[in-house]
Design an enzyme around this catalytic site. Structure first.
Site, PDB file in Angstrom:
ATOM      1  N   ASP A  28     -15.707 -15.692  -3.691  1.00 46.26           N
ATOM      2  CA  ASP A  28     -15.901 -14.110  -4.090  1.00 46.26           C
ATOM      3  C   ASP A  28     -17.406 -13.902  -3.501  1.00 46.26           C
ATOM      4  O   ASP A  28     -17.817 -14.769  -2.609  1.00 46.26           O
ATOM      5  CB  ASP A  28     -16.200 -14.077  -5.562  1.00 46.26           C
ATOM      6  CG  ASP A  28     -15.709 -12.380  -5.900  1.00 46.26           C
ATOM      7  OD1 ASP A  28     -15.985 -11.614  -5.005  1.00 46.26           O
ATOM      8  OD2 ASP A  28     -15.050 -12.423  -6.774  1.00 46.26           O
ATOM      9  N   TYR A  69      -7.242   2.582   2.711  1.00 46.13           N
ATOM     10  CA  TYR A  69      -6.816   1.499   1.810  1.00 46.13           C
ATOM     11  C   TYR A  69      -5.281   1.339   1.702  1.00 46.13           C
ATOM     12  O   TYR A  69      -4.891   0.027   2.018  1.00 46.13           O
ATOM     13  CB  TYR A  69      -7.159   2.102   0.393  1.00 46.13           C
ATOM     14  CG  TYR A  69      -6.892   1.298  -0.794  1.00 46.13           C
ATOM     15  CD1 TYR A  69      -7.338  -0.099  -0.923  1.00 46.13           C
ATOM     16  CD2 TYR A  69      -5.996   1.477  -1.594  1.00 46.13           C
ATOM     17  CE1 TYR A  69      -6.942  -0.886  -1.883  1.00 46.13           C
ATOM     18  CE2 TYR A  69      -5.523   0.809  -2.639  1.00 46.13           C
ATOM     19  CZ  TYR A  69      -5.964  -0.468  -2.995  1.00 46.13           C
ATOM     20  OH  TYR A  69      -5.419  -1.334  -3.894  1.00 46.13           O
ATOM     21  N   LYS A 119      -3.041  -2.066   2.718  1.00 50.55           N
ATOM     22  CA  LYS A 119      -1.980  -2.929   1.920  1.00 50.55           C
ATOM     23  C   LYS A 119      -0.684  -2.643   2.853  1.00 50.55           C
ATOM     24  O   LYS A 119       0.089  -3.680   2.571  1.00 50.55           O
ATOM     25  CB  LYS A 119      -1.950  -2.108   0.492  1.00 50.55           C
ATOM     26  CG  LYS A 119      -3.318  -2.384  -0.214  1.00 50.55           C
ATOM     27  CD  LYS A 119      -3.471  -3.914  -0.267  1.00 50.55           C
ATOM     28  CE  LYS A 119      -4.902  -3.966  -1.337  1.00 50.55           C
ATOM     29  NZ  LYS A 119      -4.963  -5.372  -1.695  1.00 50.55           N
TER      30      LYS A 119
END
Length: 266
Positions: free
Chosen positions: A33, A154, A158
């Site tokens: 992360d 976005y 995806k």
């Protein structure tokens, strides 16, 4: 049997829940992360992805049993395509040699039901072609027109990721090497990423119109984490190239009950 599993986005949301569940059952988790992880790396940056691959492989002693890619952002900024698409696909590709050394290698990524929403075909095409500079340029242009236009980055990220999973899952590098590769597409998940969006009744109504969830309404991260864990377990021997809409019925609500007619002869 203890398995070594890499989880990206391990510091919060779906990734943190997935990592916790895996550790609780005795697996070894290597979290990636931005911060507060075993390996801190900015997956929007190519050099950081390469470093993450090296450090992860070294930490795993060269053998990785599964990769669960949860890291992602939904902001109307160009970095969204870099993290959500290139940060996933390049990391997975870089870790393939270590995965191939496992007796039961598996991989799963987090897509989104937003992959069904309006998107930029040009941005999707640039991503699938592996042209990150072109993809970033298109994303910059979209974002320059304001947040509403910028949000398209976005669902485009995806959509591209879901198509990449389907495309790559049946290749010699994945299916040919005995590695099931799949995606999970959540609905509206209760995470820090959605906290602000769901704090205002007006935006909640907007979200619910775009993502209708008749079963269970907004979902906890665990509803996704458990599915990701099964997909990357030894039990999954033949599920490949699937984008599973774990979304409270949003996919069916939007697309309807018949998604097969396209194959019918006229």
């Amino acid at each position: 049997m203890t398995r070594t599993i890499v989880v990206t986005g391990s510091a919060s949301g779906i990734g943190a829940t997935t990592a916790e569940l895996l550790r609780d059952r005795g697996d070894r988790v290597i979290g990636i992360d931005l911060r507060e992880a075993d390996i801190n790396a900015d997956l929007s940056v190519p050099e950081a992805r390469e470093r993450a691959v090296r450090e992860t492989t070294d930490r795993a002693d060269g053998v990785i049993d599964a990769v669960i890619a949860c890291a992602g952002i939904s902001a109307p900024v160009p970095a969204t395509i870099a993290v959500n698409y290139f940060g996933v696909t390049e990391l997975l590709t870089g870790l393939l040699p270590a995965l191939s050394r496992s007796a039961a290698p598996r991989a799963a990524v987090v897509s989104s039901m937003a992959s069904l929403q309006p998107n930029s075909p040009e941005l999707v095409a640039a991503a699938l072609a592996g042209d990150e500079q072109r993809a970033l340029a298109i994303a910059h242009e979209l974002c320059a027109h304001g947040p509403e236009a910028g949000y398209i980055v976005y669902p485009s990220s995806k959509r591209a990721l879901s198509r990449w999973v389907r495309r790559e899952s049946i290749t010699p590098a994945w299916a040919g090497a005995g590695i099931p590769l799949n995606a999970v597409a959540p609905g509206t998940v209760l995470t820090p990423m959605t906290q602000d969006l769901l704090s205002d009744p007006t935006t909640v109504a907007m979200v619910d119109a775009a993502v209708p969830m008749p079963l269970g309404y907004h979902q906890p991260p665990g509803s996704i984490a458990h599915l990701l864990i099964w997909l990357t377990g030894p039990e999954n021997t033949h599920l490949a190239g699937q984008v599973i809409y774990d979304d409270g019925g949003a996919d069916v609500s939007l697309r309807g009950e018949d998604i097969w007619s396209w194959a019918d002869r006229s």
